[in-house]
Structures are given as C-alpha cells and as structure tokens.
Write a protein that holds these residues in place. Structure first.
Motif, short mmCIF file in Angstrom:
data_model
loop_
_atom_site.label_atom_id
_atom_site.label_comp_id
_atom_site.label_asym_id
_atom_site.label_seq_id
_atom_site.Cartn_x
_atom_site.Cartn_y
_atom_site.Cartn_z
N GLY A 254 0.83 -1.21 0.00
CA GLY A 254 0.00 0.00 0.00
C GLY A 254 0.86 1.25 0.00
O GLY A 254 2.00 1.24 0.45
N ILE A 255 0.29 2.31 -0.58
CA ILE A 255 0.99 3.60 -0.61
C ILE A 255 0.41 4.42 0.55
O ILE A 255 -0.81 4.65 0.59
N PRO A 256 1.27 4.84 1.48
CA PRO A 256 0.75 5.43 2.73
C PRO A 256 -0.28 6.55 2.54
O PRO A 256 -1.21 6.64 3.31
N ASP A 257 -0.11 7.38 1.53
CA ASP A 257 -1.07 8.49 1.39
C ASP A 257 -2.18 8.16 0.38
O ASP A 257 -2.89 9.06 -0.08
N ARG A 258 -2.36 6.87 0.05
CA ARG A 258 -3.43 6.46 -0.86
C ARG A 258 -4.17 5.27 -0.25
O ARG A 258 -3.81 4.10 -0.48
N PRO A 259 -5.20 5.54 0.56
CA PRO A 259 -5.88 4.49 1.33
C PRO A 259 -6.42 3.34 0.48
O PRO A 259 -6.43 2.19 0.93
N ASN A 260 -6.85 3.64 -0.76
CA ASN A 260 -7.40 2.55 -1.59
C ASN A 260 -6.36 1.47 -1.86
O ASN A 260 -6.68 0.28 -1.95
N THR A 261 -5.10 1.88 -1.98
CA THR A 261 -4.05 0.90 -2.27
C THR A 261 -3.77 0.03 -1.03
O THR A 261 -3.43 -1.13 -1.17
N ILE A 262 -3.93 0.60 0.15
CA ILE A 262 -3.65 -0.15 1.37
C ILE A 262 -4.68 -1.27 1.54
O ILE A 262 -4.33 -2.43 1.79
N GLU A 263 -5.92 -0.92 1.38
CA GLU A 263 -7.00 -1.90 1.52
C GLU A 263 -6.82 -3.05 0.51
O GLU A 263 -6.92 -4.22 0.85
N TYR A 264 -6.50 -2.66 -0.72
CA TYR A 264 -6.33 -3.66 -1.78
C TYR A 264 -5.09 -4.54 -1.49
O TYR A 264 -5.13 -5.76 -1.63
N ALA A 265 -4.00 -3.91 -1.07
CA ALA A 265 -2.76 -4.66 -0.82
C ALA A 265 -2.97 -5.69 0.28
O ALA A 265 -2.51 -6.84 0.17
N ILE A 266 -3.67 -5.30 1.34
CA ILE A 266 -3.89 -6.24 2.44
C ILE A 266 -4.71 -7.44 1.95
O ILE A 266 -4.39 -8.60 2.27
N LYS A 267 -5.71 -7.17 1.12
CA LYS A 267 -6.53 -8.26 0.57
C LYS A 267 -5.66 -9.23 -0.25
O LYS A 267 -5.76 -10.45 -0.09
N VAL A 268 -4.79 -8.68 -1.07
CA VAL A 268 -3.94 -9.52 -1.94
C VAL A 268 -2.89 -10.26 -1.11
O VAL A 268 -2.62 -11.45 -1.35
N ILE A 269 -2.32 -9.59 -0.13
CA ILE A 269 -1.25 -10.24 0.67
C ILE A 269 -1.85 -11.38 1.51
O ILE A 269 -1.21 -12.42 1.69
N LYS A 270 -3.07 -11.20 1.99
CA LYS A 270 -3.75 -12.31 2.70
C LYS A 270 -3.83 -13.53 1.79
O LYS A 270 -3.58 -14.66 2.19
N ARG A 271 -4.21 -13.28 0.53
CA ARG A 271 -4.30 -14.41 -0.43
C ARG A 271 -2.91 -14.98 -0.73
O ARG A 271 -2.77 -16.18 -0.96
N THR A 272 -1.90 -14.13 -0.68
CA THR A 272 -0.53 -14.61 -0.95
C THR A 272 -0.09 -15.59 0.13
O THR A 272 0.65 -16.54 -0.14
N VAL A 273 -0.55 -15.35 1.37
CA VAL A 273 -0.24 -16.30 2.45
C VAL A 273 -0.82 -17.67 2.10
O VAL A 273 -0.15 -18.70 2.23
N ARG A 274 -2.05 -17.66 1.62
CA ARG A 274 -2.71 -18.92 1.24
C ARG A 274 -1.95 -19.59 0.08
O ARG A 274 -1.70 -20.80 0.10
#
Lengths: 309, 314
Positions: free
Chosen positions: A89-109
């Motif tokens: 996520g890009i700290p000053d762009r909240p939409n990227t943070i939400e999306y990144a967390i969703k993708v990284i969760k899937r990356t764990v799987r």
C-alpha cells in the motif's frame, strides 16, 4: 546446506534456462517471487489492477503454478522462501492499502499451497514526499497489515518475515521500517503473541538495506537472534543506490555479517537477492552463477565455523 | 589481443607460483608486472618525508632489478604466460623536492633497462601529479617537471624495444577526482607527440588507457578516444563507483561496459586487455580468490570476443 537465489517471475517462466543453470552451478533452493500481483509503477500512482490471479480461486492459482512448481521439483529446487507483492500500500493512498492487504492475505494462502515456508512481506516506511502521514501513522498501518494476516497463518507452515527497509528523503536513504533492533524484536514478539502458541512471524535480514540505512550489522543480528529466518544477501556502495550487486561486487564489509550469523547459529538458506542476470551479459551468466555459488559455499562454511572469517 | 591481470603485491609473496598457476588455469594469456610491490620496494611513507633510499635495488642498475625479479620471471614463463606490460613505481604525488624527483627519474631509467633485459615492450609510468591541496605547484610547474622527466628518459629508450606508456591519471581534491596528467586528451597528445618528436630512432611513447580513471574523472570515452586515437597501446581495465578508484573487477561498479566496448570497437583498439584488479582480489577471503581470478578471466575473454567481433552487442 541450502544455497538459494531470488527467482523472478521471468525466471519461473523460463525455468529451463535459469533454473537449469542454477542447478548446474550447485544451487538447491530458491527465493520464489510471488510479487507480480500488480504493476509496481502503476500501483505507486494509486492505480489498482482490474484483475489479478492472486484473487482467483485456489484451483485457478494452482492451475497456473503447478507446472512451474513441477519444473522446480524436477531440478531439485526447494522453495525455501518467497516474496509477497509490494509495496504493501501507498501510505497516502488508502485505496491501495485496503487492496494490498486483501492480496497479501491471499498470498499467504498461495504460499501455503506451494510449500513456501518463509514469505517476506514489506512494511511501509515514511518517505519525504508523504505530506499526510506521521511516523506513528506508518507504524499503525504496518501493525494493521501484519496483524490482519494472523487468521490466514494459523495452522499453516508459513512464517511471515518482516524485512528491514529504508525510506527516502530527497533521494537520500534513511532508516525505514524495522531497522531499529529493539523495536523490531518487540514488534515481531507482539505479532507472535497473537498466534495462540504458534510462531508465524520472523525476520528477513537484508544486509544491503541495512547498509543504506547506516545500521551496524553485527549488533543488529545479535539482537534479532533466532528471529532471523531468512536472508536477502547482496552488496552496494553504501549510499544512494540499492544496487543488489553480488557480494564482493560492492564495498560492503561482509565479515561482521558472517560473524553475526555465525554467533546466532543461523541455520537457514544462504539466499542471495541480487540482480545477477541483469548485471552481467548473458555470455557470463553460467560463470557468474558458478562464482556466486562459491561465495554461498564460503558464507555457509564461515557461518558454521568451518572457514575463517 | 592478449588478456592479462596484474601481479600486484603477490609478486614477492611466497605463493606467487600458486597465483601464476591460478592465472594460467583461469585462461589469461599474460600478466602485468607491478615492478614495485611487496618487500624490497620503495617505502612511500619515507619518501614523502624526504628519506631517499639510494641503496634500493630499483635505484641501482637495470641488472639489479632483473636479478631480483629473475625467479618470478622464470615462474611466469615456465607456466606459459607472457608479460603484457610492466608498471613502474607510482609516484604520482611525490614532487616534494628536486632530489626526490631526480631519484624517481633514475628509478624509471633503470626500469626501462630492466624491461629491455626481460623482453617487456610496454612500461607504464604515471608521471607526477598535483598533491591534494598543493598550493606550491602550478599546473605549468607540474607539466614542466613531467616533460623534463620524460625527456630525460629518451637516451635510455633509444635502441630498445621499449615504449613508455603515459596514463590518464587523476588527483583527489576533497572527495572528488580531478584531471591529473593525460586525463585531458589534448594534453596527452601534446606529451606523447612532443616526446616522440625528440626520439631519434622510433616512437618510444604511447598511452595506456585506464578505463577506471575514465569513470572517476567523468570523462566521455568516445570524446577521449577520438582525440588520442592510436596513441593508445595498452589498457588498465577495472570498475568503480564513479567516485573512488576502487580497481574493482568489471561489473562490480557503475561502469557501462557495453558503452566502453562499443567505444573501443569504434576507435579500433587492438591492444591487450589488462585487468588491474589484483588489489581488489587480494582483499577477498582466501577461499574466494581463485574463483574471482577465474571469473575475471571469463570476463576479459568476453570483452575480447566482443572486440574481435565474435560477440555482437545490441
């Protein structure tokens, strides 16, 4: 003895060239890239991809990766560690943070499905151009990122490895996420405390980033101790550029690194995160890998106390 | 076109034979002989304090240098290697007294005689450069000292097969490298052409192109080569970070080697390729020194294949 090299998506798709050469040089493990969920230049601009394989079903993901993994197995390569998409996520762009967390969760799987035991996930750092956030904001974002991965991690063999990073103020590298040894230990221990008896957080030591951030490697390693689960070994000239050169192709002193790893009893893979194939013409690729393997062999022996440092 | 690596401080070490065998096995054809290295060489700290060792073998006679180096020469030739060039003691900054300049000039004369005895055709002599923050000598002073020194070598060069190679040198001011002798291509031409015009039998002066110094002096190699042309007769090849003269192995720095190789092709360079990287290799852990020598030879061979047209760059 495991000696491994970072494998990009390009290398995965051209395994019969790259991985075959790795095998011939003596390598027996890889640092498997799981980074390409998005185009990094676009992501930095806040552009979210319309689609990414990482958010598809397990079956679709495995349909893509199974032939690649089979090829790696045929060359006897263990997927010792992997690298999640970044930036988280890009700290000053909240939409990227939400999306990144969703993708990284899937990356764990996905890492769990592929058998990647150590998954490196970058935290965010404070950058000179960020006019919105304070350091406290960045630390809070990082805690949200890592703690949100706990449910995905429970019951798997995956360890998330935080990596020491550097920030950037007007082109000058500055100390970034997890570059203070005490803070880093506290952060990792607090995350593991969420895991109800399991241990799912550790550390990936990047010696080049540490050098850019001006952190003395020996006391840092001693403090982190057994939390260090994997390595990004490289070289640079200490200022400005994160070159990811082969060890001894920059000006870093590797003696304190090896002393530190020896003294904590590091027993993971000797992993190089180097721009090996970009740095050299293709006519020298095989010779370069032979040399890099010799460096890995020396590092392994030095860490095990079998070779003088 | 031979590929070579310098002997550095290994020349007088007990393991010199091992070094030569490693160099030969790696695929090098040739060596650059660092005449002043290791034990018995000049003590630069003492020299800078004005202590002049007139009993040193380098100041004695060419035959004294030859006799001192005979065991090393035997090892080199026995192992089937050639000598691409010899490097005279570097004294680029020592212009503290006339006596010292005369002493070093005598050493250079003896090095010429040694090269003739040993069959070495290229002798690299740096010449004198401005010291850090030297406010005593002007640019013209240093040029006059150099021109007098090189001119005084001519009688010793005549009727020999030796070419004295000047080299593009830098000096450091603060943390930054500035043009030393021959770093300006027009100055290099002036030195070489003036000196050759004074030679009665044939041209005895040429240029050794130091590619690492090209980077630290922020020189555009095509511009440099377009002016010095075929005065370049030998090379020093090494890499660095663009600031410090690291003498690192190629690709261990910021040098754009494709750009360098294309420039050498464009300007028709046909001489030897001498890696001047031993000072870098000797600092590596012992178990890695032979692997790095091996890789250095592979790299030099790749450069040669590019220059010979066997490999085409994109």
């Amino acid at each position: 003895m495991k000696i491994s090299l970072y494998n990009s998506s390009k290398m995965q798709l051209e395994a019969d060239y790259y991985v075959k050469m790795l095998k011939e040089a003596g390598f027996n493990a890889v640092d498997f890239s799981l980074e390409d969920a998005w185009s990094r230049p676009k992501f930095w601009q806040g552009i979210i991809p319309e689609d990414t394989l990482f958010l598809h079903s397990d079956e679709e993901v495995m349909a893509y990766y199974k032939p690649i993994i089979d090829k790696y197995k045929s060359y006897g390569m263990e997927l010792y560690q992997g690298h999640a998409p970044f930036p988280s996520g890009i700290p000053d762009r909240p939409n990227t943070i939400e999306y990144a967390i969703k993708v990284i969760k899937r990356t764990v799987r996905i890492a769990s499905l592929l058998g990647v035991k150590h998954l490196v996930v970058h935290g965010d750092s404070l950058y000179g151009w960020d006019k919105v956030n304070t350091l406290e904001d960045i630390n809070r974002l990082n805690w949200e990122l890592y703690s949100s991965l706990v449910p995905e991690l429970m019951g798997t063999n995956v360890t998330i490895c935080l990596e020491n990073m550097f920030g950037d103020i007007d082109g000058i590298p500055v100390k970034g996420h997890v570059t203070n040894a005490k803070d880093t230990c506290d952060f990792i221990d607090a995350l593991n405390a969420l895991c109800m008896g399991e241990t799912h957080f550790g550390f990936c030591l990047d010696n080049g980033h540490l050098d850019l951030a001006g952190v003395d490697v020996y006391p840092f390693i001693k403090k982190l101790g057994k939390r260090i689960k994997c390595l990004h070994l490289q070289d640079n000239f200490g200022v400005y550029k994160d070159t990811h050169y082969l060890p001894y192709f920059g000006t870093m002193d590797h003696k304190d690194l090896l002393r530190g790893l020896r003294d904590i009893g590091y027993d993971g893979s000797i992993n190089f995160e180097v721009s090996a194939f970009d740095q050299f013409p293709k006519e020298l690729h095989a010779d370069m890998l032979n040399l890099l393997y010799k460096v890995g062999e020396y590092f392994y022996k030095a860490i095990k106390g079998l070779e003088e440092i | 076109m031979d590929i070579a690596i310098n002997t550095g401080a290994t020349l007088f070490e007990q393991n010199f034979s091992d070094f030569v065998i490693a160099v030969k096995n790696a695929g090098f054809d040739s060596l650059m002989l660092n005449i002043d290295s290791g034990s018995g060489g000049l003590d630069w700290d003492s020299l800078s304090k004005g202590i002049i060792p007139k009993d040193n073998y380098l100041y004695n006679q060419p035959s004294a240098i030859y006799n001192k180096l005979k065991p090393q020469l035997d090892i080199i030739y026995k192992n089937g290697l050639k000598i691409s060039q010899a490097h005279a003691p570097c004294s680029a900054k020592l212009i503290t007294s006339d006596e010292l300049i005369l002493f070093i000039t005598e050493v250079y004369k003896n090095c010429i005689g040694f090269c003739q005895l040993a069959g070495i055709k290229h002798l690299i002599i740096h010449g004198f450069c401005k010291e850090n923050f030297d406010s005593t000598h002007t640019y013209e002073d240093i040029k006059n000292i150099n021109m007098q020194m090189f001119t005084s070598l001519i009688p010793y060069l005549e009727n020999t097969d030796v070419t004295v190679c000047l080299e593009n040198i830098f000096y450091v001011k603060g943390k930054v490298a500035f043009n030393g002798i021959c770093a300006d291509p027009y100055e290099a031409n002036e030195y070489i052409d003036t000196l050759n015009s004074l030679c009665k039998d044939k041209k005895h002066f040429g240029l050794c192109l130091d590619i690492g110094h090209i980077l630290v002096t922020r020189t555009e190699i095509n511009h440099y080569l377009s002016i010095v042309g075929d005065r370049v007769v030998n090379t020093h090849i090494h890499d660095n970070d663009g600031v410090s003269d690291l003498h690192a192995t190629p690709f261990a720095g910021y040098m754009n080697w494709d750009f360098i190789l294309k420039a050498l092709i464009k300007h028709g360079y046909k001489g030897d390729l001498c890696l001047e990287t031993y000072s870098y290799i000797e600092k590596l852990p012992k178990p890695l020194q032979v692997p790095f020598i091996t890789f250095s030879a592979k790299t030099a061979n790749y450069f040669r294949d590019v220059l010979n047209g066997k490999i085409t760059l994109k």
